[in-house]
Design an enzyme around this catalytic site. Sequence first.
Site, mmCIF file in Angstrom:
data_model
loop_
_atom_site.group_PDB
_atom_site.id
_atom_site.type_symbol
_atom_site.label_atom_id
_atom_site.label_comp_id
_atom_site.label_asym_id
_atom_site.label_seq_id
_atom_site.Cartn_x
_atom_site.Cartn_y
_atom_site.Cartn_z
ATOM 1 N N GLY A 1 30.209 30.211 49.156
ATOM 2 C CA GLY A 1 28.876 30.929 48.349
ATOM 3 C C GLY A 1 29.652 32.304 48.001
ATOM 4 O O GLY A 1 30.665 32.835 48.533
ATOM 5 N N CYS B 1 33.368 34.155 55.777
ATOM 6 C CA CYS B 1 33.125 34.913 54.831
ATOM 7 C C CYS B 1 34.245 35.762 53.835
ATOM 8 O O CYS B 1 35.154 35.989 54.376
ATOM 9 C CB CYS B 1 32.207 35.996 55.297
ATOM 10 N N LEU B 2 33.960 35.424 52.739
ATOM 11 C CA LEU B 2 35.095 35.888 51.632
ATOM 12 C C LEU B 2 35.432 37.481 51.972
ATOM 13 O O LEU B 2 36.475 37.930 51.530
ATOM 14 C CB LEU B 2 34.978 35.470 50.193
ATOM 15 N N GLN C 1 29.082 41.203 47.071
ATOM 16 C CA GLN C 1 30.411 41.476 47.421
ATOM 17 C C GLN C 1 31.221 41.502 46.459
ATOM 18 O O GLN C 1 32.500 41.632 46.419
ATOM 19 C CB GLN C 1 30.746 39.857 47.708
ATOM 20 N N HIS D 1 23.543 32.925 55.099
ATOM 21 C CA HIS D 1 24.599 33.954 54.856
ATOM 22 C C HIS D 1 24.382 34.738 53.701
ATOM 23 O O HIS D 1 24.742 35.738 53.582
ATOM 24 C CB HIS D 1 25.844 32.909 55.162
ATOM 25 N N GLU D 2 24.327 33.976 52.618
ATOM 26 C CA GLU D 2 24.621 34.664 51.325
ATOM 27 C C GLU D 2 23.193 35.770 51.180
ATOM 28 O O GLU D 2 23.233 36.605 50.678
ATOM 29 C CB GLU D 2 24.505 33.421 50.085
ATOM 30 N N HIS E 1 23.603 38.792 52.829
ATOM 31 C CA HIS E 1 24.335 39.839 51.854
ATOM 32 C C HIS E 1 23.404 40.705 51.045
ATOM 33 O O HIS E 1 23.756 41.890 50.870
ATOM 34 C CB HIS E 1 25.212 39.154 51.095
HETATM 35 NI NI NI Z 1 29.710 36.350 53.134
#
Ligand code: NI
Length: 171
Positions: free
Chosen positions: A46, A88-89, A51, A130-131, A134
């Site tokens: 995701g 998480c990226l 981000q 999670h997304e 953000h």
């Molecule tokens: Ni993330």
Amino acid sequence: MAILDVLVYPDPALRAMAEEVTVFDGKLKKLVSDMYETMYLSKGVGLAAPQAGIPIRLVVIDWEGARYALVNPRITEAEGAERAEEGCLSFPGIYEEIERPSKIRVAYQDEDGAPHDTVIEGFLARVFCHEIDHLEATLMIDRLSRLKQAFIKKKMERKAKAAAATGERER
Ligand code: NI
């Protein structure tokens, strides 16, 4: 298509509140395909627009072939609780057990602006939560104990310093 720069904690742009998307045009579609490409390259499941430093309510997800571009997503119902490890990226190398609802109902628009209302369960519900977090400037570490937060913050800040010193960006 283009690869976007994925911001890494403690980049302050990760704490920007995302704005509602109101224009559904070619620019939005291009951003969606760039976000998919960036996510696949980074081997993520995701990616949220903030981000990439773009503070709008847009998320792309691909988990086991279930692909979603969520525009203006909102969780309208949530039930149950499950703990599982997630990453998480924006926190490369960090994996932590986090509690999330086991089942959620989500209202969103697709990239053409058409409304959807869907029920999601299990790990995919975790990815959605999670997304969508953000978009509210909430990061996974915010859901950990203060002790763990402090540990990860220190670790990430040390990595950022080291990266700046060598003139490289951590991905
Ligand atoms: Ni993330």
